[in-house]
Motif scaffolding. Sequence first.
Motif, short mmCIF file in Angstrom:
data_model
loop_
_atom_site.label_atom_id
_atom_site.label_comp_id
_atom_site.label_asym_id
_atom_site.label_seq_id
_atom_site.Cartn_x
_atom_site.Cartn_y
_atom_site.Cartn_z
N GLN A 50 0.83 -1.20 0.00
CA GLN A 50 0.00 0.00 0.00
C GLN A 50 0.87 1.26 0.00
O GLN A 50 0.57 2.23 -0.68
N LYS A 51 1.96 1.24 0.75
CA LYS A 51 2.87 2.38 0.79
C LYS A 51 3.52 2.62 -0.58
O LYS A 51 3.61 3.76 -1.04
N ILE A 52 3.93 1.54 -1.24
CA ILE A 52 4.51 1.66 -2.58
C ILE A 52 3.46 2.15 -3.57
O ILE A 52 3.73 3.02 -4.40
N LEU A 53 2.24 1.63 -3.46
CA LEU A 53 1.16 2.07 -4.34
C LEU A 53 0.86 3.55 -4.16
O LEU A 53 0.67 4.29 -5.14
N ASP A 54 0.84 4.01 -2.92
CA ASP A 54 0.62 5.43 -2.65
C ASP A 54 1.71 6.30 -3.29
O ASP A 54 1.42 7.36 -3.84
N GLN A 55 2.94 5.85 -3.22
CA GLN A 55 4.05 6.60 -3.82
C GLN A 55 3.93 6.64 -5.34
O GLN A 55 4.19 7.67 -5.97
N ILE A 56 3.53 5.53 -5.94
CA ILE A 56 3.35 5.48 -7.39
C ILE A 56 2.25 6.44 -7.82
O ILE A 56 2.41 7.21 -8.78
N VAL A 57 1.13 6.44 -7.11
CA VAL A 57 0.01 7.32 -7.44
C VAL A 57 0.42 8.79 -7.28
O VAL A 57 0.10 9.63 -8.13
N LYS A 58 1.17 9.07 -6.23
CA LYS A 58 1.65 10.44 -6.01
C LYS A 58 2.58 10.88 -7.14
O LYS A 58 2.48 12.00 -7.64
N ASP A 59 3.49 10.00 -7.55
CA ASP A 59 4.42 10.33 -8.64
C ASP A 59 3.67 10.51 -9.96
O ASP A 59 4.01 11.40 -10.75
N LEU A 60 2.65 9.69 -10.20
CA LEU A 60 1.87 9.81 -11.42
C LEU A 60 1.12 11.14 -11.45
O LEU A 60 1.08 11.82 -12.48
N TYR A 61 0.56 11.54 -10.33
CA TYR A 61 -0.15 12.82 -10.24
C TYR A 61 0.82 13.98 -10.49
O TYR A 61 0.52 14.90 -11.26
#
Length: 160
Positions: free
Chosen positions: A79-90
């Motif tokens: 979940q932490k990695i997924l949050d970072q990916i979503v943040k980077d994509l945004y």
Amino acid sequence: MSKLDGNERWKSKMLLTEHVEQYEQQHASKESKIITTEERTMIRDYILLPHMEKMVQKSITDVEYSTNILKRLYFLAGQKILDQIVKDLYRLRRELKKRNIKILTEEQSDLIVYHRYYCRGYEERFGMTRDVMRSEISVQLTKYSSGLATLLKEYPKETK
């Protein structure tokens, strides 16, 4: 390039400032339309991040239904990695929009996946093979995992 470019004899001649400004504006406008290496990297990441998001989301779903005793830990790490990916994509979407770069359709020809993009009025194609995509995704997921490992190592240890 004019005939006088590179001719040392003309460097000592006086030019009107308005001519110099006009010359610099013409060359600056041509250079601003060419995509930079940094922007190509941004396009590559913009293409790869949604794939990574799907992969991590699938992994999280698999962990949820597993019987592993550490599934809570794996779930939180994913979940932490997924949050970072979503943040980077945004962040990447905002930056591309700011630079007036639009990425459109995906086409597959032979073993290469092409994406059309518009960069400041010019249309071009960006292509990657599936093997390159896999290796880049692997490298980037390793970076996210390393970042998480560093974060866990920095976490203050409890004293007994």
